[in-house]
Design an enzyme around this catalytic site. Sequence first.
Site, PDB file in Angstrom:
ATOM      1  N   GLU A 169       0.815  -1.214   0.000  1.00 55.69           N
ATOM      2  CA  GLU A 169       0.000   0.000   0.000  1.00 55.69           C
ATOM      3  C   GLU A 169       0.855   1.273   0.000  1.00 55.69           C
ATOM      4  O   GLU A 169       0.679   2.175   0.818  1.00 55.69           O
ATOM      5  CB  GLU A 169      -0.961  -0.028   1.188  1.00 55.69           C
ATOM      6  CG  GLU A 169      -1.975  -1.160   1.053  1.00 55.69           C
ATOM      7  CD  GLU A 169      -2.962  -1.221   2.198  1.00 55.69           C
ATOM      8  OE1 GLU A 169      -4.133  -1.468   1.931  1.00 55.69           O
ATOM      9  OE2 GLU A 169      -2.541  -1.016   3.366  1.00 55.69           O
ATOM     10  N   HIS A 408     -18.909  -9.072   4.923  1.00 53.39           N
ATOM     11  CA  HIS A 408     -17.572  -8.574   5.217  1.00 53.39           C
ATOM     12  C   HIS A 408     -16.925  -9.439   6.284  1.00 53.39           C
ATOM     13  O   HIS A 408     -17.508  -9.671   7.348  1.00 53.39           O
ATOM     14  CB  HIS A 408     -17.608  -7.121   5.705  1.00 53.39           C
ATOM     15  CG  HIS A 408     -16.244  -6.560   5.950  1.00 53.39           C
ATOM     16  ND1 HIS A 408     -15.827  -6.076   7.176  1.00 53.39           N
ATOM     17  CD2 HIS A 408     -15.175  -6.427   5.128  1.00 53.39           C
ATOM     18  CE1 HIS A 408     -14.576  -5.662   7.091  1.00 53.39           C
ATOM     19  NE2 HIS A 408     -14.156  -5.868   5.853  1.00 53.39           N
ATOM     20  N   HIS A 409     -15.726  -9.943   5.971  1.00 58.24           N
ATOM     21  CA  HIS A 409     -14.945 -10.764   6.896  1.00 58.24           C
ATOM     22  C   HIS A 409     -13.598 -10.089   7.140  1.00 58.24           C
ATOM     23  O   HIS A 409     -12.656 -10.271   6.368  1.00 58.24           O
ATOM     24  CB  HIS A 409     -14.695 -12.164   6.322  1.00 58.24           C
ATOM     25  CG  HIS A 409     -15.914 -13.016   6.225  1.00 58.24           C
ATOM     26  ND1 HIS A 409     -15.989 -14.108   5.375  1.00 58.24           N
ATOM     27  CD2 HIS A 409     -17.111 -12.944   6.856  1.00 58.24           C
ATOM     28  CE1 HIS A 409     -17.183 -14.669   5.499  1.00 58.24           C
ATOM     29  NE2 HIS A 409     -17.876 -13.981   6.392  1.00 58.24           N
ATOM     30  N   GLU A 410     -13.500  -9.278   8.184  1.00 60.67           N
ATOM     31  CA  GLU A 410     -12.193  -8.770   8.594  1.00 60.67           C
ATOM     32  C   GLU A 410     -11.566  -9.797   9.524  1.00 60.67           C
ATOM     33  O   GLU A 410     -12.112 -10.124  10.571  1.00 60.67           O
ATOM     34  CB  GLU A 410     -12.322  -7.428   9.303  1.00 60.67           C
ATOM     35  CG  GLU A 410     -11.008  -6.907   9.876  1.00 60.67           C
ATOM     36  CD  GLU A 410      -9.874  -6.884   8.851  1.00 60.67           C
ATOM     37  OE1 GLU A 410      -8.888  -7.623   9.046  1.00 60.67           O
ATOM     38  OE2 GLU A 410      -9.995  -6.147   7.853  1.00 60.67           O
ATOM     39  N   HIS A 478      -8.841  -8.059   0.611  1.00 59.81           N
ATOM     40  CA  HIS A 478      -8.094  -6.820   0.857  1.00 59.81           C
ATOM     41  C   HIS A 478      -6.927  -7.139   1.794  1.00 59.81           C
ATOM     42  O   HIS A 478      -7.002  -8.045   2.619  1.00 59.81           O
ATOM     43  CB  HIS A 478      -8.995  -5.757   1.470  1.00 59.81           C
ATOM     44  CG  HIS A 478      -9.851  -5.062   0.460  1.00 59.81           C
ATOM     45  ND1 HIS A 478      -9.955  -3.688   0.382  1.00 59.81           N
ATOM     46  CD2 HIS A 478     -10.628  -5.555  -0.532  1.00 59.81           C
ATOM     47  CE1 HIS A 478     -10.765  -3.366  -0.609  1.00 59.81           C
ATOM     48  NE2 HIS A 478     -11.198  -4.483  -1.172  1.00 59.81           N
ATOM     49  N   GLU A 479      -5.849  -6.375   1.611  1.00 59.09           N
ATOM     50  CA  GLU A 479      -4.600  -6.603   2.362  1.00 59.09           C
ATOM     51  C   GLU A 479      -4.043  -8.011   2.140  1.00 59.09           C
ATOM     52  O   GLU A 479      -3.366  -8.569   2.995  1.00 59.09           O
ATOM     53  CB  GLU A 479      -4.776  -6.350   3.872  1.00 59.09           C
ATOM     54  CG  GLU A 479      -5.144  -4.931   4.227  1.00 59.09           C
ATOM     55  CD  GLU A 479      -6.644  -4.701   4.212  1.00 59.09           C
ATOM     56  OE1 GLU A 479      -7.074  -3.586   3.892  1.00 59.09           O
ATOM     57  OE2 GLU A 479      -7.403  -5.649   4.524  1.00 59.09           O
ATOM     58  N   GLU A 497      -7.715  -6.128  -3.440  1.00 62.83           N
ATOM     59  CA  GLU A 497      -7.147  -4.790  -3.285  1.00 62.83           C
ATOM     60  C   GLU A 497      -5.646  -4.900  -3.553  1.00 62.83           C
ATOM     61  O   GLU A 497      -5.192  -4.653  -4.639  1.00 62.83           O
ATOM     62  CB  GLU A 497      -7.430  -4.259  -1.887  1.00 62.83           C
ATOM     63  CG  GLU A 497      -6.939  -2.846  -1.662  1.00 62.83           C
ATOM     64  CD  GLU A 497      -6.974  -2.466  -0.200  1.00 62.83           C
ATOM     65  OE1 GLU A 497      -7.305  -1.313   0.097  1.00 62.83           O
ATOM     66  OE2 GLU A 497      -6.644  -3.316   0.647  1.00 62.83           O
ATOM     67  N   GLU A 503      -9.037   4.707  -0.341  1.00 66.09           N
ATOM     68  CA  GLU A 503      -9.320   5.117   1.033  1.00 66.09           C
ATOM     69  C   GLU A 503      -8.173   5.902   1.666  1.00 66.09           C
ATOM     70  O   GLU A 503      -8.384   6.673   2.614  1.00 66.09           O
ATOM     71  CB  GLU A 503      -9.664   3.907   1.913  1.00 66.09           C
ATOM     72  CG  GLU A 503      -8.491   3.021   2.293  1.00 66.09           C
ATOM     73  CD  GLU A 503      -8.210   1.932   1.275  1.00 66.09           C
ATOM     74  OE1 GLU A 503      -7.465   0.990   1.606  1.00 66.09           O
ATOM     75  OE2 GLU A 503      -8.740   2.025   0.150  1.00 66.09           O
TER      76      GLU A 503
END
Length: 699
Positions: A169, A408-410, A478-479, A497, A503
């Site tokens: 990032e 959403h799964h963080e 993401h990440e 991502e 963001e």
Amino acid sequence: MKKILLLSLLFILNSLNAQVLESPSKALKLNFQLTPNGKPSYSLTYKNKPVVLNSLLGVYLKGDSDLASNFKIDSIGMTTFNESWKPVLGEQSKIVNHYNQLTAALSQTGSKRRVNIIFKLYDEGLAFRYEFPKQQNLNYFIISDEKSEFNLAGNHKTFWIPGDFDSQEYAYNETLLSEVNSAKIDMNNGIGLKSIAGNFMVQSPLMMKSADNLYLNIFEAAVVNYPVMHLDLNPTTFALTSHLVPNAIGDKAYLQTPSVSPWRTIMVSDDARDIVSSKMILNLNEPSKIDDTSWIKPMKYVGIWWEMHVGKSTWDYAGSQNAQNTESRELIASGKHGATTANTKRYIDFAAKHGFDGVLVEGWNVGWEDWFGNWKEDVFDFTTPYPDYDLAEINAYAKSKGVKMIMHHETSGSVANYERHLDRALELMKKYGYPAAKSGYVGRIIPRGEFHDGQTMVNHFNFVARRFADYKMMVNSHESSRPTGYHRTYPNYIAAEAARGNEFNAWSVGNPPMHETILPFTRLLGGPMDYTPGIFEIKMSVYDKNKKEQVHTTLAKQLALYVTMYSPLQMAADLPENYEKYPDAFQFIKDVAADWDDSNYLEAEPGDYLTVARKAKGKEEWFLGAITDENARKTKINLSFLTPGKKYKAVIYQDGKTAHWEKNPINYEIITKTVTYKDFIQLNLAAGGGTAISFTPIN
């Protein structure tokens, strides 16, 4: 259609002079040979210009032995391959896979271990990999290093980010190779976790331009059961060497024969459009392993997400881990929680009104109060909602409106915890009819000591895609480690991502205006990116007058990104109320497609500009996106990509006369005209600006 032609029979050799392989157009030429001490080496030229000077190849094993020297050539095989195939979702409906191949079968004197080095030469570049056949003298083995060299022919202009094992990032640096040095860049960039292994290590894909106007890109494809490859640079000799990301105890990869490494790729052309449009990375991956792909569909979505980034609401319910009743231990609502039943219904109504497929909700599940930065293992269970979020009611309401919910799964980086709960999480999605989930991997990885880019995590990301496929669901990570074409094999891996997204503009120094002109030459070569474009309120001072942060584009450029940044999963990322302020501009986001029959890259220069026209899947509708860096730009575009004999209504969303990404970003104008394939359109792009055009046939 598939065609394989044997160019020369395999033959046994004890010693051999250089072997030459040419690309189908003969523009690229590979030379392969062994050095006098049996080390594999290669070089590459393009139209007789040196691209890669003589460079060594080899793999090193744990225990002080290697597969890098004392080889003899047992046989050389050459073939040509030509096929076309249809991606499930993509930039075009048909992809040609045409290359010539050289396979060098090597055996090592003394150990008698065998390795094959396979070269594929496309018109746009070279790919090579190591193949470890099943054999008596090599079964289970541990790779301690891989030394694939790329000795470049000059001090090229380079677009690079640091060799960070945990994050991609970063904003790109544009320097000569000799000037690469992570110690000299500003690290006040909003990245919370940094694991940079050296000042002269860079990430791939590495985009470059030579002094004599050759465009080069070094990357990899089909990273499966192997760590991500970074690159060690010698800034004096311009030599690059592969650097594999280690695990917690320093090993690189655990393998068993038969097995293969990922493909190492070198794209090269004198036309930048050949790089940005290349499907070489996809072609190097295995075909789809999903027989029935009818459930894999493109999606445009809105969601409860940007409002957290701009500070309007929070992911957590209570505000901190101390905001709870001391007797019952129940959380006490802070009043700022974004993922409430009422707020979600508002987004569902907006999606239904404007024709969006889905709604994403972040912060719906318990656990957000104290996880970040604590390196805790058991944070989320991925099934328990906060008390102000009624799963059943929300999903029934969405169904009544014809809208799909996106889960959403963080994971909080706790991969072991996610894998333990994954099937229960997928069963919950199945119960309520979720077609897709966005996963997140913010923070340090658990198992502790592992990196985002190591073999363990690569295997995890690929496993999750396969497990989602078992449930006929799509996943957007993401990440994660950056994609290398695995979405050809599992097309339900719909997007990722894995780069500096939109963001960062909300709460950090942001993304410079050139950022989006580089990503198509780097990150997007490996697969679709969930960049989350469509921000209309550019300056964050609209939420807090003391805020200085802003998106570093014009509003018109935010529209153009829907075309230039390919993804079959596209978010209208801003708040519903912001779109209602600018309904005429919002129309383009509503109209633009997310899946394509054809794509034409009309202009391209990394770090400067990009213009692409795409034809919507199954329709006679075209969309054009043009973006520029911090410099204003004027250009005339030929519309010959349109179908002859048809007239089109062109709706042009362009920067206004006083538009500027910093001084006046929301200044735009909309022009409508009738055009045919014989016409030209003049584009006037402001500094940090862009143009978006829709072409609809006139019957």
